[in-house]
Write a protein that holds these residues in place. Structure first.
Motif, PDB file in Angstrom:
ATOM      1  N   LEU A   1       0.819  -1.103  -0.030  1.00 36.31           N
ATOM      2  CA  LEU A   1      -0.033  -0.070  -0.082  1.00 36.31           C
ATOM      3  C   LEU A   1       1.029   1.258  -0.059  1.00 36.31           C
ATOM      4  N   ARG A   2       1.908   1.245   0.742  1.00 34.56           N
ATOM      5  CA  ARG A   2       2.906   2.301   0.745  1.00 34.56           C
ATOM      6  C   ARG A   2       3.550   2.351  -0.634  1.00 34.56           C
ATOM      7  N   LYS A   3       3.857   1.413  -1.278  1.00 30.32           N
ATOM      8  CA  LYS A   3       4.639   1.553  -2.660  1.00 30.32           C
ATOM      9  C   LYS A   3       3.447   2.170  -3.462  1.00 30.32           C
ATOM     10  N   ARG A   4       2.244   1.673  -3.289  1.00 31.56           N
ATOM     11  CA  ARG A   4       1.300   2.357  -4.496  1.00 31.56           C
ATOM     12  C   ARG A   4       0.888   3.703  -4.088  1.00 31.56           C
ATOM     13  N   LEU A   5       0.714   4.136  -2.633  1.00 34.09           N
ATOM     14  CA  LEU A   5       0.601   5.406  -2.428  1.00 34.09           C
ATOM     15  C   LEU A   5       1.728   6.405  -3.006  1.00 34.09           C
ATOM     16  N   MET A   6       2.910   6.066  -2.711  1.00 33.07           N
ATOM     17  CA  MET A   6       4.004   6.614  -3.069  1.00 33.07           C
ATOM     18  C   MET A   6       3.977   6.864  -4.587  1.00 33.07           C
TER      19      MET A   6
ATOM     20  N   THR B   1       2.989  12.216   6.780  1.00 39.01           N
ATOM     21  CA  THR B   1       2.150  11.590   7.970  1.00 39.01           C
ATOM     22  C   THR B   1       1.486  10.349   7.327  1.00 39.01           C
ATOM     23  N   THR B   2       0.497  10.787   6.454  1.00 37.43           N
ATOM     24  CA  THR B   2      -0.416   9.741   5.809  1.00 37.43           C
ATOM     25  C   THR B   2       0.683   8.610   5.336  1.00 37.43           C
ATOM     26  N   ALA B   3       1.661   8.790   4.630  1.00 41.02           N
ATOM     27  CA  ALA B   3       2.533   7.748   3.883  1.00 41.02           C
ATOM     28  C   ALA B   3       3.154   6.838   4.904  1.00 41.02           C
ATOM     29  N   VAL B   4       3.541   7.585   6.041  1.00 48.22           N
ATOM     30  CA  VAL B   4       4.288   6.924   7.133  1.00 48.22           C
ATOM     31  C   VAL B   4       3.231   6.630   8.370  1.00 48.22           C
TER      32      VAL B   4
ATOM     33  N   SER C   1      -8.274   3.593  14.410  1.00 46.18           N
ATOM     34  CA  SER C   1      -7.195   4.365  13.828  1.00 46.18           C
ATOM     35  C   SER C   1      -6.766   4.003  12.470  1.00 46.18           C
ATOM     36  N   GLY C   2      -6.651   2.799  12.110  1.00 46.21           N
ATOM     37  CA  GLY C   2      -6.419   2.180  10.793  1.00 46.21           C
ATOM     38  C   GLY C   2      -7.481   2.457   9.922  1.00 46.21           C
ATOM     39  N   VAL C   3      -8.672   2.379  10.223  1.00 39.57           N
ATOM     40  CA  VAL C   3      -9.750   2.895   9.165  1.00 39.57           C
ATOM     41  C   VAL C   3      -9.621   4.389   8.796  1.00 39.57           C
ATOM     42  N   ASN C   4      -9.551   5.297   9.958  1.00 40.59           N
ATOM     43  CA  ASN C   4      -9.391   6.522   9.713  1.00 40.59           C
ATOM     44  C   ASN C   4      -8.254   6.927   8.834  1.00 40.59           C
ATOM     45  N   ALA C   5      -7.154   6.110   9.181  1.00 37.27           N
ATOM     46  CA  ALA C   5      -5.922   6.686   8.443  1.00 37.27           C
ATOM     47  C   ALA C   5      -6.299   6.060   6.641  1.00 37.27           C
ATOM     48  N   ALA C   6      -6.915   4.944   6.554  1.00 33.01           N
ATOM     49  CA  ALA C   6      -7.169   4.342   5.330  1.00 33.01           C
ATOM     50  C   ALA C   6      -7.898   5.397   4.738  1.00 33.01           C
ATOM     51  N   ALA C   7      -8.952   6.093   5.144  1.00 37.10           N
ATOM     52  CA  ALA C   7      -9.907   6.842   4.582  1.00 37.10           C
ATOM     53  C   ALA C   7      -9.037   8.051   3.833  1.00 37.10           C
ATOM     54  N   ARG C   8      -8.150   8.461   4.234  1.00 39.61           N
ATOM     55  CA  ARG C   8      -7.222   9.511   3.727  1.00 39.61           C
ATOM     56  C   ARG C   8      -6.324   8.730   2.488  1.00 39.61           C
ATOM     57  N   ILE C   9      -5.605   7.662   2.843  1.00 41.04           N
ATOM     58  CA  ILE C   9      -5.094   6.919   1.855  1.00 41.04           C
ATOM     59  C   ILE C   9      -5.824   6.885   0.772  1.00 41.04           C
ATOM     60  N   PHE C  10      -7.103   6.318   0.780  1.00 42.40           N
ATOM     61  CA  PHE C  10      -7.774   6.009  -0.421  1.00 42.40           C
ATOM     62  C   PHE C  10      -8.311   7.199  -0.998  1.00 42.40           C
TER      63      PHE C  10
END
Length: 577
Positions: free
Chosen positions: A91-96, A117-120, A301-310
């Motif tokens: 996911l980090r690779k795809r995000l970057m 912060t989102t990526a890390v 916490s993971g779901v909230n972070a994932a919302a921003r990632i997606f």
């Protein structure tokens, strides 16, 4: 809190996740077996008067079960961690890659600290969701049903108590979770804001010092940190409340089972070993439900972070191909055409470009001049494929630019911006960005062409001299010559110069101009400049104003028109005197 999209991220490692759940079920079955052997040993010793020799075998069985449970627990945690690590890495690779594909225009519009912060931190917060919460969500359903399968055949009354009290734990967890969701999202936003603000302060520290605002910003950071502290404490309070309620419900429910079993033991309607077996199973029935509640907040916490990632991953890419990949990029005789090209950055804003028609032939030097904000840089952004036209199209040898992959297209372009970015690393590494496979001799030759070799050799370690972030050890003119060395090394047929000589002192400008003359030879070039000395050598000069080509011609032809170019030249000469 079952996030379908996050679950889909786990498909590549579903075998590991299933194995984690399977090991959890195995641990539960071993717990049942342990409870059975323990209840038998106690009954044999205290009721039947058995000796140690008689219970030696079941005691060894209990010891073996305890060891096997520990081994399965260890394997379960390894599987969970490996699956979570794979998902995070992927996911980090795809995000970057997606952020890089979105290009610099997107990055400039976002706060760098928030993206970091989102990526890390955002990706790392998914660890508990996949390694703990998601497997536990399945186990919290499967294990209680499994235990009920052992309880009901032996005592339906105890099974009924477990069946009625068990759902209370997830119900209270959901009720408290509704409150926790809002607080957790607020905490995540506060963390992102704090990180972004702190990075802004670090990057602007010189300006803050000069204007005497560093102490004021320290107070702002203190307020932001305190706000994050309060958000974190509010989440922890809810987490502690949730844990208290879950423990209270599990304890009361276990006590109800114990009382019911005790009354029947007194009445003689249940045997001692069966009653003890059922009493030992009661905590095992509630344990997965309690564990799910404890992991609920980490998963949230993971779901909230994932919302921003997606949100970032769902942003459309500018560089997606329209049709088949066109391989004939900049042949020996090429032409670039803008046909009725318009560009609007955001809906509702005035267009940056309006129906631009422009033809660029191989070997031509085209200069773009005009007032700031007129649209010069927007033309360069379109050529660099950082965005697509809102209307019209850009053609290369008659084929749409959008049919050429951005990677192949940018291989044909050398770009020298106004403020080139130098990365942390050696000078040689920074020049090698132009062509990473180049030999050291080629790097030196490119630096010589850019008139950078002389000052590089005066540095402590010459080409191995380590530069800090942003090339802090170099002057503006030296950094610009490093950027020119990159362009020489790349040796691309199309050159884009965006204010390459602005913000330089006279000596640096002279050296950069001298290097530019070499670089422009036998290349097609788009030159954006405010300093008009840079554009005198252009074959054509385009005056861009309010998103349109207001004037076009050579320097002499535009002077004769006495239009906008004439005014710009007079204004510049007036400022220079």
């Amino acid at each position: 809190m079952f996030n379908k999209r996050l679950v889909r991220e786990g498909r590549p490692v579903r075998r590991l996740l299933f194995l984690t759940v399977g090991l959890g079920i195995g641990i539960a079955l071993l717990a049942v077996a342990q409870a059975w052997f323990f209840s038998r040993v106690v009954a044999m010793v205290f009721l039947e008067g058995s000796t140690l020799k008689a219970v030696w075998s079941p005691l060894f069985m209990i010891l073996g079960i305890i060891g096997l449970r520990a081994v399965l627990q260890w394997f379960s945690e390894i599987c969970a961690h490996e699956s979570a690590s794979y998902i995070k890495t992927n996911l980090r690779k795809r995000l970057m890659n997606h952020i890089l594909a979105l290009g610099p225009l997107y990055a400039r519009a976002e706060r760098a600290g928030e993206l970091i912060t989102t990526a890390v931190e955002g990706i790392e917060s998914l660890e508990n969701y996949f390694s703990k919460y998601l497997p536990q969500l399945v186990l919290a359903t499967g294990i209680p049903l499994l235990i009920l399968g052992f309880v009901f055949p032996r005592d339906w009354e105890s099974g009924l108590i477990l069946l009625l009290t068990g759902p209370l734990i997830p119900i209270f967890m959901i009720l408290i979770g509704k409150l926790a969701e809002k607080k957790s999202l607020q905490q995540w936003r506060q963390l992102s804001w704090m990180s972004a603000h702190f990075l802004d302060v670090l990057q602007g520290l010189t300006t803050l010092k000069v204007f005497g605002k560093s102490k004021a910003q320290a107070q702002v950071i203190e307020r932001v940190s305190d706000s994050f502290r309060k958000s974190t404490l509010s989440v922890l309070r809810i987490a502690f409340l949730s844990a208290l309620m879950l423990e209270f419900l599990a304890t009361i429910s276990t006590a109800l089972v114990a009382v019911a079993i005790g009354l029947r033991l007194v009445n003689g309607t249940i045997t001692y070993d069966t009653g003890l077996f059922l009493l030992l199973l009661a905590p095992e029935f509630y344990t997965p439900l309690r564990t799910l509640g404890l992991n609920f907040h980490a998963g949230l916490s993971g779901v909230n972070a994932a919302a921003r990632i997606f949100v970032i991953l769902d942003l459309p890419l500018v560089n997606e191909l329209d049709g088949n990949d066109h391989n004939k990029v900049l042949s020996s005789d090429f032409q670039i055409c803008f046909q009725q090209v318009s560009l609007t950055y955001r809906e509702g804003e005035l267009p940056a470009l309006k129906e631009i028609n422009l033809s660029i032939n191989r070997g031509e030097k085209i200069a773009l001049v005009g007032p700031s904000g007129g649209g010069k840089t927007s033309i360069a952004q379109l050529l660099l494929r950082f965005m697509k036209p809102s209307a019209g199209q850009v053609l290369v040898n008659g084929a749409s630019l959008n049919t050429i992959s951005a990677e192949k297209w940018r291989e044909q372009i050398a770009y020298v911006p106004q403020n080139p970015h130098l990365f942390t690393g050696s000078i040689a590494e920074n020049i090698l960005i132009g062509r990473p496979a180049a030999r050291f001799e080629e790097v030196v030759r490119a630096a010589q062409d850019a008139l950078a070799n002389e000052f590089i050799l005066t540095l402590p370690d010459a080409y191995r001299t380590f530069l800090g972030e942003g090339g802090a050890r170099l002057s503006g003119g030296q950094a610009q010559r490093i950027a020119l060395a990159r362009a020489f090394l790349k040796d691309a047929p199309l050159l884009i110069l965006d204010e390459a000589t602005s913000n330089l002192d006279l000596e640096s400008e002279y050296l950069v101009q001298k290097a530019l003359k070499r670089l422009l030879q036998e290349r097609t070039a788009i030159i954006i400049a405010h300093r008009l000395e840079t554009i005198y050598q252009a074959d054509r000069i385009l005056v861009i104003d309010q998103g349109q080509i207001a004037e076009e011609g050579s320097h002499e032809e535009l002077l004769k028109m006495q239009g906008l170019y004439y005014q710009l030249l007079n204004n510049y000469r007036g400022e220079s005197q």
